[in-house]
Design a protein around this motif. Structure first.
Motif, PDB file in Angstrom:
ATOM      1  N   ASP A 105      -2.333   9.529  -7.279  1.00 24.11           N
ATOM      2  CA  ASP A 105      -3.699   9.387  -6.759  1.00 24.11           C
ATOM      3  C   ASP A 105      -3.826   9.735  -5.278  1.00 24.11           C
ATOM      4  O   ASP A 105      -4.935   9.851  -4.775  1.00 24.11           O
ATOM      5  N   PHE A 106      -2.704   9.861  -4.576  1.00 26.69           N
ATOM      6  CA  PHE A 106      -2.839  10.117  -3.137  1.00 26.69           C
ATOM      7  C   PHE A 106      -1.960  11.247  -2.595  1.00 26.69           C
ATOM      8  O   PHE A 106      -2.084  11.621  -1.431  1.00 26.69           O
ATOM      9  N   LEU A 107      -1.063  11.800  -3.396  1.00 25.60           N
ATOM     10  CA  LEU A 107      -0.246  12.912  -2.902  1.00 25.60           C
ATOM     11  C   LEU A 107      -1.077  14.185  -2.821  1.00 25.60           C
ATOM     12  O   LEU A 107      -1.879  14.474  -3.712  1.00 25.60           O
ATOM     13  N   LYS A 108      -0.888  14.928  -1.756  1.00 20.91           N
ATOM     14  CA  LYS A 108      -1.667  16.153  -1.553  1.00 20.91           C
ATOM     15  C   LYS A 108      -1.289  17.209  -2.579  1.00 20.91           C
ATOM     16  O   LYS A 108      -0.153  17.247  -3.055  1.00 20.91           O
ATOM     17  N   ASN A 140       2.130  14.012   6.064  1.00 18.90           N
ATOM     18  CA  ASN A 140       2.199  15.443   5.755  1.00 18.90           C
ATOM     19  C   ASN A 140       2.013  15.713   4.270  1.00 18.90           C
ATOM     20  O   ASN A 140       1.592  16.799   3.875  1.00 18.90           O
ATOM     21  N   ILE A 141       2.327  14.729   3.434  1.00 17.38           N
ATOM     22  CA  ILE A 141       2.240  14.960   1.993  1.00 17.38           C
ATOM     23  C   ILE A 141       1.288  13.991   1.280  1.00 17.38           C
ATOM     24  O   ILE A 141       0.971  14.184   0.109  1.00 17.38           O
ATOM     25  N   ALA A 142       0.836  12.949   1.971  1.00 15.75           N
ATOM     26  CA  ALA A 142      -0.061  11.970   1.364  1.00 15.75           C
ATOM     27  C   ALA A 142      -1.374  11.933   2.130  1.00 15.75           C
ATOM     28  O   ALA A 142      -1.381  11.971   3.364  1.00 15.75           O
ATOM     29  N   TYR A 143      -2.464  11.862   1.410  1.00 16.73           N
ATOM     30  CA  TYR A 143      -3.771  11.780   2.067  1.00 16.73           C
ATOM     31  C   TYR A 143      -3.883  10.453   2.808  1.00 16.73           C
ATOM     32  O   TYR A 143      -3.845   9.377   2.208  1.00 16.73           O
ATOM     33  N   GLN A 144      -4.022  10.535   4.137  1.00 16.68           N
ATOM     34  CA  GLN A 144      -4.152   9.341   4.967  1.00 16.68           C
ATOM     35  C   GLN A 144      -5.262   9.523   6.000  1.00 16.68           C
ATOM     36  O   GLN A 144      -5.202   8.998   7.109  1.00 16.68           O
ATOM     37  N   ASP A 145      -6.298  10.261   5.608  1.00 15.64           N
ATOM     38  CA  ASP A 145      -7.446  10.422   6.491  1.00 15.64           C
ATOM     39  C   ASP A 145      -8.313   9.171   6.403  1.00 15.64           C
ATOM     40  O   ASP A 145      -8.051   8.260   5.613  1.00 15.64           O
ATOM     41  N   SER A 146      -9.375   9.107   7.200  1.00 15.33           N
ATOM     42  CA  SER A 146     -10.206   7.909   7.263  1.00 15.33           C
ATOM     43  C   SER A 146     -10.822   7.559   5.908  1.00 15.33           C
ATOM     44  O   SER A 146     -10.869   6.390   5.517  1.00 15.33           O
ATOM     45  N   THR A 147     -11.267   8.565   5.172  1.00 18.97           N
ATOM     46  CA  THR A 147     -11.873   8.319   3.852  1.00 18.97           C
ATOM     47  C   THR A 147     -10.850   7.770   2.874  1.00 18.97           C
ATOM     48  O   THR A 147     -11.124   6.825   2.122  1.00 18.97           O
ATOM     49  N   TYR A 193       0.869  -1.186   0.000  1.00 19.25           N
ATOM     50  CA  TYR A 193       0.000   0.000   0.000  1.00 19.25           C
ATOM     51  C   TYR A 193       0.909   1.241   0.000  1.00 19.25           C
ATOM     52  O   TYR A 193       1.359   1.704   1.041  1.00 19.25           O
ATOM     53  N   ASN A 194       1.170   1.764  -1.182  1.00 19.97           N
ATOM     54  CA  ASN A 194       2.167   2.824  -1.339  1.00 19.97           C
ATOM     55  C   ASN A 194       1.888   4.058  -0.505  1.00 19.97           C
ATOM     56  O   ASN A 194       2.799   4.675   0.037  1.00 19.97           O
TER      57      ASN A 194
END
Length: 686
Positions: free
Chosen positions: A402-405, A382-389, A374-375
């Motif tokens: 697809d996941f970098l802020k 701080n730079i990748a979306y890792q919230d619950s959604t 899971y990259n």
């Protein structure tokens, strides 16, 4: 997994706070499974995932470990609890002292009968027997205080920490080993309400119920002391406490100054009118009865804005409206499990980042998720979306695009720099300018601390971060490579103000401070007192601790020294931080947005081994004390006297080695930066 007949409050809370794979497993089983899975996955993996517990993403303000809940859970799941565990030791003290406080609080108005189901006579009775005994006690006593009484409703069971019955009025109190009312405490009390108020005999009594929290009181006390207060407020946003704080302490602690350090400060034991400054408090009874109040425009425009409040209201409403559905889901899942089952698979889940979080396995889970492919979990939050959604949508081998802020500043486009082929990017001009701010004379230092609800020094607040170690290397013109390291450490049972003074005296390298009888004050001898850099890694921590020492000592001489150190702090971590606002200085693709010293030092060992060896650094994974968490746990064990004198003497050297390595790593990082600027590091080699 030991199967129980019932769903407990811990199971109910787990529905909102733990991935489904962890439901109905004890914390001990979860920890063991995570360790087993990690060992299996990392066995043939070349990339060692260093512990990043010291990363700045950890919220110090919320770093209040609830030792009491830890103790209760361990007592539920194990026949013999580990009395040497520092959280168990603290939990036992909180248990004893909170019960005493509750009795003193309520027993002064009526002559209450006191019943404690932790007493030996109840130890071997079945839960059904204890439920019947609880019923008889309530029905046959006008005024009674019951600790850990038992209530069973169909397939659910609960044991409230305290229940006070006076005539037909019943107060349910849950004790928490924290100084603030946290969001997940609502889950606890809502579950209790549903089980207790559904008792047929209580319905027939037509009881009036109220719900309260017993919290650690936020006041100044002496070493090994703890106090409590009872509140019926919970907070909509962030944390809220209605505990009082001493306004005029023996050392003239100013509320304004303490507030600047980030502490929650209130001036009385009565909650002030909600104004948004410290979150939005609301009575527990109101929320538990579906009475979610509307807020006026003044409150909604305050720090806790309308959007935050509405999100919290949605969280509470969801919980209030789905109780029966959640219990049914848990029960079906429970029936499908076998006692021989063990945790086999985990995957990113919204509960990893639950807004009701009460026990955080995420640091351990993240390392496993990363090894699983899971990259997004290999990148800093701080730079990748890792919230619950985002975690619910995580995929194996997911494209960083697809996941970098999204960067808000063109100076730093995360997607651009992380998807480029460059292994390193350097803003040479900006990096050189920052390096030039590092003065010729340098003092490198690092702190290790403990923070407990039980005071570890006289005249202090609960959960104060008290320094127990300080390693210092001074470079005042000599060759720093040959400089020795001053490894200061104190037996935590002996911490006092003199120790804090010694720390400041040993770090300070400025001009002499003399007392002037003429001016009746301390003055600095000489004008050129800013030719020294005090080098740390992530200065927020050290600066906060120094400010706390200043407030604690309230001594003009030490204020001058501390202000000098703070004003000349140099944060060497800045070179590797990436910010949408500031851009970057040095971007190393391999770091993936992390910047902690535990992440950077292995790169020095890999790409610049000469620097690693020259500065006498050690591999953290080879140390017996390998991170700040272990260091703190061992020191707290000694504080609660679970480690004897002889064991402590043996442990001291290992603790010193760890702290010294942090300081030597700072020097290595400095040399590493200089070689990067001079293009001496080849990042293409394996």
């Amino acid at each position: 997994m030991k199967k129980s007949k019932y769903i407990s409050k811990y199971d109910y809370i787990a529905y909102y706070t733990k991935p489904k794979a962890f439901w109905f497993y004890t914390n001990t089983e979860i920890e063991s499974s995570l360790e087993t899975i990690y060992r299996k996955l990392s066995k043939n993996n070349k990339d060692i995932l260093y512990d990043d517990w010291d990363e700045d993403s950890i919220n110090e303000a919320d770093d209040e470990k609830d030792s009491y809940q830890f103790y209760l859970e361990k007592k539920e799941e194990l026949k013999n609890i580990d009395l040497n565990n520092p959280q168990i030791a603290e939990g036992i003290i909180i248990d004893k002292e909170s019960k005493k406080f509750i009795i003193e609080t309520y027993n002064n108005s009526f002559d209450y009968k006191i019943v404690d189901f932790d007493d030996e006579i109840y130890k071997y009775k079945k839960m059904e027997e204890l439920a019947e005994i609880t019923k008889d006690i309530i029905l046959n006593n006008k005024n009674v205080i019951i600790f850990q009484g038992v209530f069973i409703d169909k397939n659910t069971i609960t044991k409230p920490d305290a229940l006070i019955k006076s005539n037909n009025n019943i107060i349910v109190i849950e004790t928490k080993g924290t100084s603030t009312a946290k969001k997940h405490h609502f889950l606890d009390l809502f579950y209790q309400k549903n089980v207790i108020e559904n008792q047929k005999y209580l319905i027939e009594l037509d009881c009036i119920f109220d719900y309260k929290l017993c919290l650690v009181k936020y006041e100044i006390l002496n070493k090994y002391q703890i106090s409590f207060s009872i509140t019926d407020y919970i907070n909509y946003t962030k944390v809220y406490s209605d505990n009082s704080i001493v306004q005029k302490s023996p050392f003239k602690l100013e509320l304004k100054a303490f507030s600047k350090l980030g502490y929650h400060v209130v001036k009385s034991s009565t909650p002030r009118e909600p104004n948004g400054d410290d979150g939005i408090p609301i009575r527990l009874k109101a929320v538990l009865n579906h009475n979610l109040i509307d807020f006026d425009e003044r409150i909604c425009n305050a720090r806790s804005n309308k959007k935050d409040i509405e999100a919290s209201q949605e969280d509470f409403l969801k919980v209030l409206n789905e109780y029966d559905q959640v219990i049914e889901t848990l029960w079906k899942h429970k029936l499908s499990m076998k006692e021989t089952d063990y945790i086999k698979e985990i995957h990113p889940n919204s509960n990893d980042k639950s807004r009701f979080k009460n026990f955080d396995y995420f640091p351990e889970e993240r390392k496993i998720y990363s090894l699983m492919g899971y990259n997004r979990l290999s990148y800093s939050g701080n730079i990748a979306y890792q919230d619950s959604t985002s975690l619910d949508k995580a995929k194996i081998n997911e494209n960083p695009l697809d996941f970098l802020k999204e960067s808000k500043d063109q100076k730093c486009s995360y997607k651009e720099i992380f998807t480029s082929s460059d292994l390193i990017k350097v803003d040479y001009e900006k990096t050189q300018k920052l390096l030039d701010q590092l003065k010729t004379k340098k003092v490198y230092f690092d702190f290790e601390t403990i923070n407990t609800a039980i005071r570890s020094i006289d005249k202090s607040l609960p959960f104060a971060q008290i320094i127990t170690q300080c390693s210092i290397i001074k470079d005042l013109g000599q060759n720093v490579i040959n400089a020795g390291c001053n490894n200061m450490i104190i037996d935590p049972t002996k911490i006092n103000d003199k120790w804090l003074m010694d720390i400041v005296d040993n770090i300070y390298a400025g001009n002499e401070i003399k007392y002037s009888k003429k001016d009746n004050e301390y003055i600095v001898d000489g004008d050129n007192n800013n030719e020294i850099s005090y080098v740390v890694y992530n200065k927020t921590f050290e600066r906060s601790r120094l400010k706390e020492i200043d407030l604690k000592l309230n001594n003009k001489e030490y204020t001058i020294k501390i202000e000098h150190i703070i004003n000349n702090l140099y944060d060497i971590a800045d070179f590797f931080t990436i910010s949408a606002k500031r851009g970057y200085y040095i971007f190393i693709k391999e770091l993936k947005g992390f910047y902690s010293i535990k992440k950077v030092l292995p790169l020095i060992s890999k790409y610049a081994p000469d620097i690693f060896n020259l500065t006498n650094c050690l591999n953290y994974n080879d140390l017996e004390i390998s991170n700040g968490r272990i260091c703190q746990e061992k020191t707290i064990q000694r504080f609660f006297k679970s480690i004897n004198d002889e064991e402590w003497l043996q442990l001291e050297d290992k603790l010193k080695t760890y702290c010294e390595n942090d300081v030597r790593a700072m020097i290595a990082v400095e040399y590493f930066i200089k070689d990067i600027l001079n293009n001496k590091i080849d990042f293409s080699k394996e």
